[in-house]
Write a protein that holds these residues in place. Structure first.
Motif, PDB file in Angstrom:
ATOM      1  N   SER A   1       1.042  12.439  -1.284  1.00  0.00           N
ATOM      2  CA  SER A   1       1.650  11.131  -1.497  1.00  0.00           C
ATOM      3  C   SER A   1       2.391  11.046  -2.825  1.00  0.00           C
ATOM      4  O   SER A   1       2.950  10.007  -3.148  1.00  0.00           O
ATOM      5  N   ASN A   2       2.407  12.136  -3.623  1.00  0.00           N
ATOM      6  CA  ASN A   2       3.121  12.079  -4.898  1.00  0.00           C
ATOM      7  C   ASN A   2       4.632  11.980  -4.700  1.00  0.00           C
ATOM      8  O   ASN A   2       5.369  11.717  -5.639  1.00  0.00           O
TER       9      ASN A   2
ATOM     10  N   LYS B   1       0.829  -1.202   0.000  1.00  0.00           N
ATOM     11  CA  LYS B   1       0.000   0.000   0.000  1.00  0.00           C
ATOM     12  C   LYS B   1       0.865   1.255   0.000  1.00  0.00           C
ATOM     13  O   LYS B   1       1.928   1.293   0.614  1.00  0.00           O
ATOM     14  N   ARG B   2       0.353   2.256  -0.684  1.00  0.00           N
ATOM     15  CA  ARG B   2       1.055   3.541  -0.681  1.00  0.00           C
ATOM     16  C   ARG B   2       1.175   4.072   0.748  1.00  0.00           C
ATOM     17  O   ARG B   2       2.205   4.611   1.155  1.00  0.00           O
TER      18      ARG B   2
ATOM     19  N   TYR C   1       7.706  12.493   6.580  1.00  0.00           N
ATOM     20  CA  TYR C   1       6.677  12.712   5.567  1.00  0.00           C
ATOM     21  C   TYR C   1       6.062  14.094   5.710  1.00  0.00           C
ATOM     22  O   TYR C   1       5.605  14.486   6.786  1.00  0.00           O
TER      23      TYR C   1
ATOM     24  N   ILE D   1       6.004   9.599  -3.293  1.00  0.00           N
ATOM     25  CA  ILE D   1       6.284   8.193  -3.617  1.00  0.00           C
ATOM     26  C   ILE D   1       6.454   8.043  -5.127  1.00  0.00           C
ATOM     27  O   ILE D   1       7.383   7.376  -5.597  1.00  0.00           O
ATOM     28  N   ASP D   2       5.555   8.666  -5.889  1.00  0.00           N
ATOM     29  CA  ASP D   2       5.618   8.553  -7.348  1.00  0.00           C
ATOM     30  C   ASP D   2       6.951   9.056  -7.888  1.00  0.00           C
ATOM     31  O   ASP D   2       7.514   8.476  -8.823  1.00  0.00           O
TER      32      ASP D   2
ATOM     33  N   THR E   1       2.797  -1.087 -10.987  1.00  0.00           N
ATOM     34  CA  THR E   1       1.779  -0.259 -10.348  1.00  0.00           C
ATOM     35  C   THR E   1       0.537  -1.104 -10.106  1.00  0.00           C
ATOM     36  O   THR E   1       0.048  -1.773 -11.030  1.00  0.00           O
TER      37      THR E   1
ATOM     38  N   LEU F   1       3.988   2.476   2.610  1.00  0.00           N
ATOM     39  CA  LEU F   1       5.275   3.041   2.216  1.00  0.00           C
ATOM     40  C   LEU F   1       5.524   4.369   2.924  1.00  0.00           C
ATOM     41  O   LEU F   1       6.615   4.628   3.443  1.00  0.00           O
ATOM     42  N   LEU F   2       4.480   5.211   2.956  1.00  0.00           N
ATOM     43  CA  LEU F   2       4.629   6.502   3.618  1.00  0.00           C
ATOM     44  C   LEU F   2       4.934   6.326   5.105  1.00  0.00           C
ATOM     45  O   LEU F   2       5.816   6.984   5.665  1.00  0.00           O
TER      46      LEU F   2
ATOM     47  N   GLY G   1      -1.196   0.575  -4.748  1.00  0.00           N
ATOM     48  CA  GLY G   1       0.198   0.899  -4.486  1.00  0.00           C
ATOM     49  C   GLY G   1       1.120   0.297  -5.520  1.00  0.00           C
ATOM     50  O   GLY G   1       0.879   0.425  -6.722  1.00  0.00           O
ATOM     51  N   TYR G   2       2.150  -0.422  -5.050  1.00  0.00           N
ATOM     52  CA  TYR G   2       3.157  -0.962  -5.958  1.00  0.00           C
ATOM     53  C   TYR G   2       3.528  -2.391  -5.555  1.00  0.00           C
ATOM     54  O   TYR G   2       3.276  -2.825  -4.430  1.00  0.00           O
TER      55      TYR G   2
END
Length: 625
Positions: free
Chosen positions: A591-592, A574-575, A587, A594-595, A614, A578-579, A619-620
């Protein structure tokens, strides 16, 4: 032929035949005859020249001693030569991408005193005969083998006696290379006999036998190891045979009947090289792999200092080291089925739309019409033997497409949003492949598809070294194969647009900062990676990434994100996790962030970028290639 050289007929003559039949020898004899008659012969070798109009003008300017390769200046110089020039395009199957340009632009621009000789394995496409005189094809000659008398005279001149020549004439069937190889094996051995079946397997057998009978072990080794490369240079021999006298080896190889010296290196005849390489790979797979890797390392280092005029030679050299047939075939097709490809003309609109109407919905057809009206230069068509449109493609450099068209089309608009989020450098260009369709099915469709793909690679070559990305799409996600992943394509779920009831699948190929040449180099690196080693390894001690054996530096955040994903190989992350787990108290903002890090990691992964997937609206996920 003398009448043609004297200017009494159309300007173009085609000479074609199977490999080793002696096309280049005949072409050189014709060039000598033209020179004796006062013409200036200019030789363009398809094995060495970049298949682009720019490269042809450069070659012509250099051959004519001009300071500028501007087409107008080159044409003026050609027109000033009396009685004219003879332009020889040898090994034309290697630069087939030039065919449409030569028919439509180059030959019609030449002065009527010029003569063009096209030499290759394939017969010319029928469209050459449809051009207006004097630019049409005057004749197409399929070069046969030597007749019995000429073949016998050749063998006698090479030192064979009558009793030895007779059996050779039976299996060689007039094939000059087979005759020369057999003569080399039998010379000085009057009691020896060769019993061979037919000319096709005889080449393999003769090459392997001749290799085994080379007296010097160092030359035998060099011949085997040199069979893995497109051309042999002194520097490549140093890399392939460390510690040996590269100059002496080069001279020794040049004296073999299966080799010839060109201006940019020594060439092993295609048929001989294929036989040698297959034998080498079968008896010594580890040595075969080592030779390819040594060649790749040498070419990679040399290409870094190559000028723009030399860069294609290294690109072509890299392509020959890529063993994936689909990659090599799209640049250097071996098929003899040739389909004409050229820029679409206004008269082709009806045929293009008719092909599209049979396969697209009314909505998608309307979008295609919008592209035709706003960006007609984006369309390329294939033509069948009756000169009818058999397929088409629609692609263009992003800067050449009106912004209004890009924003009105949902698919290209999605690509532009992705490009806004992940921009390229100002001097880098982006290619958009909007569509390609064929009117036929089965084998005819395959030939059309191959021709359109080859034409797309023409654009790759012409846009390098500025080409950075290719955006394209397929209706069926299942067509996104392992091969596509392995050559560097990755899915863009955020750009998927439903088309005609299909979910659609947007794909991105990022060539990397070194453009097409860097991409090809990495493809070779992938194919040469040790199979027992993972393709992507995070070196925690060095805090670096190992991609197919090459080290890549990482920032602190890139290292932590890559480590987090790699530790969960195959799992969707999940994004938010990650955060929380990577950024934590650091942080700030959206959330960009992460991108941004994921995009940077994908760039550094090169053709392995697809291993970070993706997961839409989640998420990833990292998958070890």
């Amino acid at each position: 032929m003398d009448d043609w050289l004297s200017g009494r007929h159309s300007m173009v003559w085609a000479l074609h035949g199977i490999g080793g039949i002696g096309k280049t020898t005949v072409a050189r004899a014709l060039a000598a005859r033209a020179q004796a008659a006062g013409r200036v012969p200019v030789w363009i070798d398809g094995q060495s020249v970049e298949p682009s109009p720019r490269a042809v003008w450069n070659e012509l300017a250099e051959s004519l001693g001009l300071l500028s390769p501007e087409p107008a200046e080159v044409l003026r110089a050609i027109a000033a030569i009396a009685p004219g020039v003879l332009l020889v395009f040898d090994t034309f199957e290697r630069c087939r991408q030039l065919d449409g340009w030569m028919r439509r632009s180059f030959v019609p621009a030449l002065p009527p005193t010029a003569r063009v000789l096209i030499v290759g394995r394939d017969s010319p496409v029928p469209q050459w005969a449809l051009l207006d005189s004097p630019h049409a094809l005057h004749a197409s000659t399929d070069l046969p083998g030597l007749d019995a008398d000429a073949a016998r005279q050749l063998l006698l001149s090479l030192g064979l006696g009558e009793h030895q020549s007779t059996p050779v004439l039976g299996f060689a069937r007039g094939h000059p290379l087979a005759l020369r190889l057999a003569a080399r094996l039998l010379a000085g051995q009057p009691d020896r006999r060769l019993q061979m079946p037919t000319v096709q397997p005889v080449l393999d057998a003769l090459v392997q036998t001749l290799h085994s009978e080379v007296d010097d072990p160092a030359v035998r080794q060099a011949l085997h190891r040199a069979s893995v490369v497109r051309r042999v240079t002194i520097s490549l021999l140093r890399a392939l045979v460390p510690g040996a006298d590269a100059h002496a080896l080069f001279d020794a190889l040049a004296g073999l009947p299966m080799c010839s010296v060109a201006f940019d290196g020594l060439l092993i005849h295609d048929a001989a090289r294929a036989a040698l390489a297959a034998h080498f790979k079968a008896i010594d797979p580890a040595g075969y792999r080592d030779a390819r890797r040594a060649a790749w390392l040498a070419l990679r280092d040399e290409s870094l200092g190559a000028g723009s005029s030399e860069l294609w030679r290294y690109t072509a050299d890299m392509l020959y080291l890529v063993e994936a047939p689909t990659v090599r075939e799209t640049f250097f097709p071996s098929s003899s089925e040739v389909v004409a490809v050229e820029a679409a003309a206004a008269r082709d609109e009806g045929a293009v739309m008719q092909i599209a109407a049979q396969q697209l919905s009314a909505e998608e057809l309307a979008r295609l019409r919008h592209w035709w009206r706003a960006a007609p230069a984006a369309f390329r068509v294939t033509r069948d033997a009756n000169d009818q449109v058999s397929g088409f493609s629609c692609f263009a450099e992003r800067a050449q497409v009106p912004a209004a068209l890009l924003s009105a089309d949902p698919l290209s608009a999605a690509w532009m949003r992705h490009l806004d989020d992940d921009p390229v450098d100002p001097d880098e260009c982006v290619l958009l492949l909007r569509m390609k369709l064929s009117a036929a099915h089965g084998g005819e469709a395959a030939a059309t598809e191959a021709a359109l793909m080859l034409d797309l690679k023409r654009a790759y070559v012409e846009l390098r070294p500025r080409l950075r990305r290719l955006y394209c799409a397929t209706r069926d996600a299942s067509l996104f194969t392992d091969f596509a992943r392995n050559v560097g394509f990755r899915r863009l779920p955020e750009c998927d647009v439903a088309v005609d009831g299909h979910a659609g699948c947007s794909l991105l190929l990022d060539f990397g900062p070194k453009s097409v040449d860097g991409w090809l180099s990495q493809l070779v690196a992938v194919s040469l990676a040790e199979p027992q080693q993972p393709a992507v390894v995070l070196d925690e001690a060095a805090r670096e990434l190992m991609v197919d054996g090459q080290r890549v530096g990482l920032t602190t955040l890139e290292f932590e994100v890559m480590g987090y994903l790699a530790a969960r190989n195959g799992q969707a992350v999940k994004r938010g996790d990650l955060l929380d787990d990577v950024w934590g108290v650091r942080y700030e903002g959206g959330s960009n962030v992460i991108d941004v890090v994921i995009r940077a990691l994908r760039r550094k992964l090169g053709v392995r970028a697809g291993c970070i997937e993706t997961v839409p609206r989640f998420g990833y996920r990292f998958r070890q290639p």
